[in-house]
Design a protein around this motif. Sequence first.
Motif, PDB file in Angstrom:
ATOM      1  N   LEU A 118      -2.970  -6.500 -10.023  1.00 39.82           N
ATOM      2  CA  LEU A 118      -2.522  -6.146  -8.665  1.00 39.82           C
ATOM      3  C   LEU A 118      -1.193  -5.407  -8.689  1.00 39.82           C
ATOM      4  CD1 LEU A 118      -3.063  -9.077  -6.133  1.00 39.82           C
ATOM      5  CD2 LEU A 118      -4.011  -6.780  -6.055  1.00 39.82           C
ATOM      6  N   TRP A 119      -0.295  -5.861  -9.557  1.00 37.56           N
ATOM      7  CA  TRP A 119       1.028  -5.235  -9.656  1.00 37.56           C
ATOM      8  C   TRP A 119       0.903  -3.767 -10.054  1.00 37.56           C
ATOM      9  CZ3 TRP A 119       3.882  -2.960 -13.666  1.00 37.56           C
ATOM     10  CH2 TRP A 119       5.239  -2.763 -13.398  1.00 37.56           C
ATOM     11  N   HIS A 120      -0.096  -3.482 -10.913  1.00 35.39           N
ATOM     12  CA  HIS A 120      -0.230  -2.113 -11.395  1.00 35.39           C
ATOM     13  C   HIS A 120      -0.817  -1.162 -10.357  1.00 35.39           C
ATOM     14  CE1 HIS A 120       0.472  -3.893 -15.378  1.00 35.39           C
ATOM     15  NE2 HIS A 120       0.911  -2.700 -15.683  1.00 35.39           N
ATOM     16  N   GLY A 121      -1.604  -1.682  -9.452  1.00 32.46           N
ATOM     17  CA  GLY A 121      -2.172  -0.783  -8.446  1.00 32.46           C
ATOM     18  C   GLY A 121      -3.096  -1.501  -7.495  1.00 32.46           C
ATOM     19  N   THR A 122      -3.478  -0.765  -6.434  1.00 34.76           N
ATOM     20  CA  THR A 122      -4.244  -1.421  -5.378  1.00 34.76           C
ATOM     21  C   THR A 122      -5.748  -1.279  -5.564  1.00 34.76           C
ATOM     22  OG1 THR A 122      -3.988   0.612  -4.148  1.00 34.76           O
ATOM     23  CG2 THR A 122      -2.491  -1.178  -3.601  1.00 34.76           C
ATOM     24  N   GLY A 123      -6.154  -0.393  -6.436  1.00 33.62           N
ATOM     25  CA  GLY A 123      -7.594  -0.179  -6.609  1.00 33.62           C
ATOM     26  C   GLY A 123      -8.259  -1.359  -7.297  1.00 33.62           C
ATOM     27  N   ILE A 124      -9.568  -1.479  -7.051  1.00 32.75           N
ATOM     28  CA  ILE A 124     -10.337  -2.554  -7.687  1.00 32.75           C
ATOM     29  C   ILE A 124     -10.327  -2.360  -9.204  1.00 32.75           C
ATOM     30  CG2 ILE A 124     -12.639  -3.660  -7.794  1.00 32.75           C
ATOM     31  CD1 ILE A 124     -11.389  -3.985  -5.084  1.00 32.75           C
ATOM     32  N   ASN A 125     -10.244  -1.086  -9.626  1.00 35.69           N
ATOM     33  CA  ASN A 125     -10.248  -0.830 -11.072  1.00 35.69           C
ATOM     34  C   ASN A 125      -9.057  -1.477 -11.779  1.00 35.69           C
ATOM     35  OD1 ASN A 125      -8.945   1.187  -9.487  1.00 35.69           O
ATOM     36  ND2 ASN A 125      -8.645   2.419 -11.311  1.00 35.69           N
ATOM     37  N   TYR A 126      -7.903  -1.569 -11.085  1.00 36.20           N
ATOM     38  CA  TYR A 126      -6.742  -2.232 -11.696  1.00 36.20           C
ATOM     39  C   TYR A 126      -6.982  -3.733 -11.823  1.00 36.20           C
ATOM     40  CZ  TYR A 126      -4.133   2.085 -11.123  1.00 36.20           C
ATOM     41  OH  TYR A 126      -3.708   3.385 -11.210  1.00 36.20           O
ATOM     42  N   THR A 136       8.504  -6.221   1.324  1.00 41.65           N
ATOM     43  CA  THR A 136       8.678  -4.765   1.276  1.00 41.65           C
ATOM     44  C   THR A 136       7.772  -4.160   0.209  1.00 41.65           C
ATOM     45  OG1 THR A 136      10.986  -5.181   1.793  1.00 41.65           O
ATOM     46  CG2 THR A 136      10.423  -2.937   1.170  1.00 41.65           C
ATOM     47  N   LEU A 137       7.750  -4.811  -0.952  1.00 42.65           N
ATOM     48  CA  LEU A 137       6.900  -4.311  -2.047  1.00 42.65           C
ATOM     49  C   LEU A 137       5.431  -4.306  -1.619  1.00 42.65           C
ATOM     50  CD1 LEU A 137       6.411  -3.512  -5.059  1.00 42.65           C
ATOM     51  CD2 LEU A 137       6.236  -5.941  -5.549  1.00 42.65           C
ATOM     52  N   LEU A 138       5.004  -5.444  -1.043  1.00 41.87           N
ATOM     53  CA  LEU A 138       3.601  -5.559  -0.636  1.00 41.87           C
ATOM     54  C   LEU A 138       3.257  -4.520   0.427  1.00 41.87           C
ATOM     55  CD1 LEU A 138       3.245  -9.445  -0.514  1.00 41.87           C
ATOM     56  CD2 LEU A 138       2.325  -7.894  -2.250  1.00 41.87           C
ATOM     57  N   PHE A 139       4.199  -4.314   1.342  1.00 39.64           N
ATOM     58  CA  PHE A 139       3.959  -3.356   2.419  1.00 39.64           C
ATOM     59  C   PHE A 139       3.743  -1.955   1.851  1.00 39.64           C
ATOM     60  CE2 PHE A 139       5.744  -0.193   5.382  1.00 39.64           C
ATOM     61  CZ  PHE A 139       4.836  -0.341   6.423  1.00 39.64           C
ATOM     62  N   PHE A 140       4.678  -1.522   1.014  1.00 42.59           N
ATOM     63  CA  PHE A 140       4.572  -0.161   0.488  1.00 42.59           C
ATOM     64  C   PHE A 140       3.402  -0.006  -0.476  1.00 42.59           C
ATOM     65  CE2 PHE A 140       8.956   0.302   1.978  1.00 42.59           C
ATOM     66  CZ  PHE A 140       8.863   1.548   2.575  1.00 42.59           C
ATOM     67  N   LYS A 141       3.140  -1.060  -1.225  1.00 44.91           N
ATOM     68  CA  LYS A 141       2.121  -0.944  -2.265  1.00 44.91           C
ATOM     69  C   LYS A 141       0.699  -1.080  -1.717  1.00 44.91           C
ATOM     70  CE  LYS A 141       2.088  -1.463  -7.063  1.00 44.91           C
ATOM     71  NZ  LYS A 141       2.907  -1.658  -8.207  1.00 44.91           N
ATOM     72  N   TYR A 142       0.516  -1.939  -0.727  1.00 53.57           N
ATOM     73  CA  TYR A 142      -0.852  -2.238  -0.297  1.00 53.57           C
ATOM     74  C   TYR A 142      -1.202  -1.719   1.091  1.00 53.57           C
ATOM     75  CZ  TYR A 142      -0.337  -4.914  -4.440  1.00 53.57           C
ATOM     76  OH  TYR A 142      -0.080  -5.248  -5.732  1.00 53.57           O
ATOM     77  N   TYR A 143      -0.252  -1.014   1.718  1.00 50.26           N
ATOM     78  CA  TYR A 143      -0.507  -0.457   3.046  1.00 50.26           C
ATOM     79  C   TYR A 143      -1.732   0.468   3.013  1.00 50.26           C
ATOM     80  CZ  TYR A 143       0.186   2.250   7.306  1.00 50.26           C
ATOM     81  OH  TYR A 143       0.008   2.878   8.494  1.00 50.26           O
ATOM     82  N   HIS A 144      -1.721   1.365   2.025  1.00 48.63           N
ATOM     83  CA  HIS A 144      -2.816   2.335   1.934  1.00 48.63           C
ATOM     84  C   HIS A 144      -4.147   1.651   1.657  1.00 48.63           C
ATOM     85  CE1 HIS A 144      -0.323   5.757   2.310  1.00 48.63           C
ATOM     86  NE2 HIS A 144       0.384   5.468   1.247  1.00 48.63           N
ATOM     87  N   PHE A 145      -4.073   0.540   0.946  1.00 47.47           N
ATOM     88  CA  PHE A 145      -5.296  -0.145   0.549  1.00 47.47           C
ATOM     89  C   PHE A 145      -6.000  -0.750   1.765  1.00 47.47           C
ATOM     90  CE2 PHE A 145      -7.486  -3.868  -1.439  1.00 47.47           C
ATOM     91  CZ  PHE A 145      -8.367  -3.125  -2.204  1.00 47.47           C
ATOM     92  N   PHE A 146      -5.202  -1.310   2.669  1.00 48.74           N
ATOM     93  CA  PHE A 146      -5.796  -1.977   3.833  1.00 48.74           C
ATOM     94  C   PHE A 146      -5.965  -1.039   5.025  1.00 48.74           C
ATOM     95  CE2 PHE A 146      -3.994  -5.579   1.441  1.00 48.74           C
ATOM     96  CZ  PHE A 146      -5.184  -6.242   1.206  1.00 48.74           C
ATOM     97  N   ILE A 147      -5.039  -0.113   5.154  1.00 47.12           N
ATOM     98  CA  ILE A 147      -5.155   0.816   6.291  1.00 47.12           C
ATOM     99  C   ILE A 147      -5.398   2.204   5.722  1.00 47.12           C
ATOM    100  CG2 ILE A 147      -3.998   1.745   8.336  1.00 47.12           C
ATOM    101  CD1 ILE A 147      -2.325  -0.915   8.193  1.00 47.12           C
ATOM    102  N   THR A 148      -6.657   2.560   5.646  1.00 50.85           N
ATOM    103  CA  THR A 148      -6.988   3.838   5.020  1.00 50.85           C
ATOM    104  C   THR A 148      -6.951   4.987   6.019  1.00 50.85           C
ATOM    105  OG1 THR A 148      -9.285   3.225   5.338  1.00 50.85           O
ATOM    106  CG2 THR A 148      -8.390   2.935   3.127  1.00 50.85           C
ATOM    107  N   ALA A 149      -7.146   4.667   7.276  1.00 49.99           N
ATOM    108  CA  ALA A 149      -7.187   5.730   8.278  1.00 49.99           C
ATOM    109  C   ALA A 149      -5.772   6.153   8.652  1.00 49.99           C
ATOM    110  CB  ALA A 149      -7.915   5.235   9.516  1.00 49.99           C
ATOM    111  N   ASP A 150      -5.579   7.456   8.722  1.00 51.65           N
ATOM    112  CA  ASP A 150      -4.300   8.031   9.126  1.00 51.65           C
ATOM    113  C   ASP A 150      -3.128   7.400   8.372  1.00 51.65           C
ATOM    114  OD1 ASP A 150      -2.658   9.759  10.436  1.00 51.65           O
ATOM    115  OD2 ASP A 150      -2.328   8.405  12.140  1.00 51.65           O
TER     116      ASP A 150
END
Lengths: 315, 452
Positions: free
Chosen positions: B307-315, B85-99
């Motif tokens: 990774l825990w802090h955020g999905t961006g490469i900067n994290y 659940t955590l991975l889904f909510f946290k990284y969904y936007h990272f992998f699926i950027t469209a819509d």
Amino acid sequence: MNKFKKPVIITFFFCILILLIKNQFSPLLLAHSSYGMPALIRQGKIENLYIGSSMFRQGLDIKILENIMPDKNYILAYNGNQPALEYYQLDYLLKNNVKIDHLYIDMYVYSAWEAPELSDEKLLLEIGLKEKWDLWNLLHNESQADFEHFFRMFISSNNELLLTWPLNSPLINSQFYKGGALTTPSNAKADVLAHSSVPVIESNMNEVQEYYIHQIIQLAQNHNISVTFIETPKYAVIASNDSYLSAMKKYVQLADQEKVPYLISENTAHFLGNISSASDYYAFGHENTDYFMDSMHLSYNGRVAFTEIISSKLF
Amino acid sequence: MQTNIVLYLTFSIITVLFFYLIPSTYRRHYLFCVNFIFYFLCDYKFGLLIFLSILWSYCFGEKIGCSIFYRKLTLFLGMSLVLGTLLFFKYYHFFITADNSALGLLMPLGISYYTFKIISYLIDIYLGKRTPEGSFINYAIYVSFFPQIICGPIARSTEITDTLKNDLHFNRQLVQSGTLLILSGLFKKLVIADRLSVYVGSIFSNPTAYPSLALWMAAFFYTIQIYCDFAGYSEIALGIGNLFGFECKINFNLPYFSYNINDFWKRWHISLSSWLRDYIYIPLGGNRKGILRKKINILITFFISGLWHGTGINYICWGMWHGILSLFPFSKAPTKKQQFFHTIATFIFVMFGWVFFRASSIQDAITFIIRMFYGWTININSIVASVMPFTGDYSCLAHLITVCIFILILLICEWKEYLHPAKKYPSKYFIYAVAVLFFGAIGQSSFLYANF
């Protein structure tokens, strides 16, 4: 628990003491400054008083005015100043026995079309506890100001300035002369001005603000002060905007109704068709990007040009 | 409510008052209800999600505790849903950027924190560090404890459940220390962090528009802001916990006095760093499998921290920056003379790390750092341009001096605490109280770490 209680009580009374001192005596700090009401009260009389918003601060060049009429001008400008507060400022000065001959009021429609609000905390630095209480009552009754406003007015406002007063005061004083700004703001880029947004304006003037415009005129008449309304120049996107012009029309109608002269821009005068005989209009380069620092405020060049124009019209 | 500290504190004070008004036998039930009321008030959309996560992990916790066979599989299954659940909510936007608005995916409040709490509980049972809780109410209180749900600290289960097993009586000392902790937290959060946020936000949002001096100031102030924001919130959360009778471990222990990065991570976000140590670094082998493996384990741990802090490469870069610095500590035990310079150097390294953390992308972070060094000049124009963003008008200098005064006060208080940890300085709370009342930026403000 007693060990805990004592420091809490001491802290509480210390805070109350600081609050009383801050709210009651802060105007004393400004009595010798180059701006604000306490300095004007100390002076005791003034021939031409300009009360308005930041448009007056940025748009009127005090040095030019003083060259024409030395020691006879004072600008009282607060960010977003509005009729309700302008009335309050005039009343405060008169109660403190300031003698005024001519009063010039800024026709800033965007604040007059909104409910009264505390738009510039600097005002609070210039008045005592009783006056603040009156102002709070005005805002509370007329625009349902809540506890957050109360907290801001009596507790949190201007604390940074007061804490750093010895360092800040000389610096701020050096930026003003008789209330007028001495800074020389540069002009904005043409594309920034062209794309600047036009504020949304309600169709009707706020009733409370309208009431206070009448009150200002009434108060001035009671003290034999002549009143003139002045429209400061706006950049073309605003100056030729229909909602702005309609709002100006309402303001001008109100001035006509009270038989108060006004000085408006040629743009507005054209929109109105005809203006009253006691009034006048001025031509200004509304599309000259060299004259504006943003769509509302004049740059240094604009300030000089506008002040020269209005001084030739007014004096 | 999670973005308004006044509402948050009002809610806490009212619930504490009622907590002690009701008989002690019902206080656990009351707290259970209050936690869920708080969660629903803040984030009603995901109230059911946290309840199901609690129920699921509670059942698997009981199962791990009482079974002899397939314990690893049970642990895996127990963790998989909450972690998934955590991975889904946290990284969904990272992998699926469209819509990405299709699912209307917002982060459920506190999911990163309560997921880590659940995992630590399950692993502790698996490793035999604790027995299953037994009481569903106690376990639910642990996971959903409202002061800790917004941004931690990630308390260990025994810190909460052991207290719940005893009667929750009014403890005067805890209430006093809790009140002082809240005051200290409010000072850090409202007087320093919130005062800096506008300035930092203006510079980081458009670094190319400001001179190098402004970028250095923004990097420095963000280093202070994130500490005061997060440590401030942690102190408030721990203080409210104290008011309810819970005593949890501190989350920050004067981190900017650290003499190297390893020391920094023993003092910064202690609940997360100890979690990563206990549940990532040690299970990977820690330092038991040779120097090379130890270094790899450190890098993996910091990678996961990023990774825990955020999905961006900067994290991830921020995590790896700390990982690499951890591999090369200046020295293990500097002398007193060396310590000052080591502390300053560590602070500067940490500050550069925060630039990656604060920037909206890796490109922005690199641009920011390059501009910190590029075209460096100090003259009246660059000074004015660097100070103006505080307020944009004549009061900007007053705001800068005010915030510097309070940072200095904090520095002196913490320095004294660092030199004499056992000594109490009650006078500092007097300063804190006066400062919060007169200089607290009270209004709408969010906690920076609530985003993670």
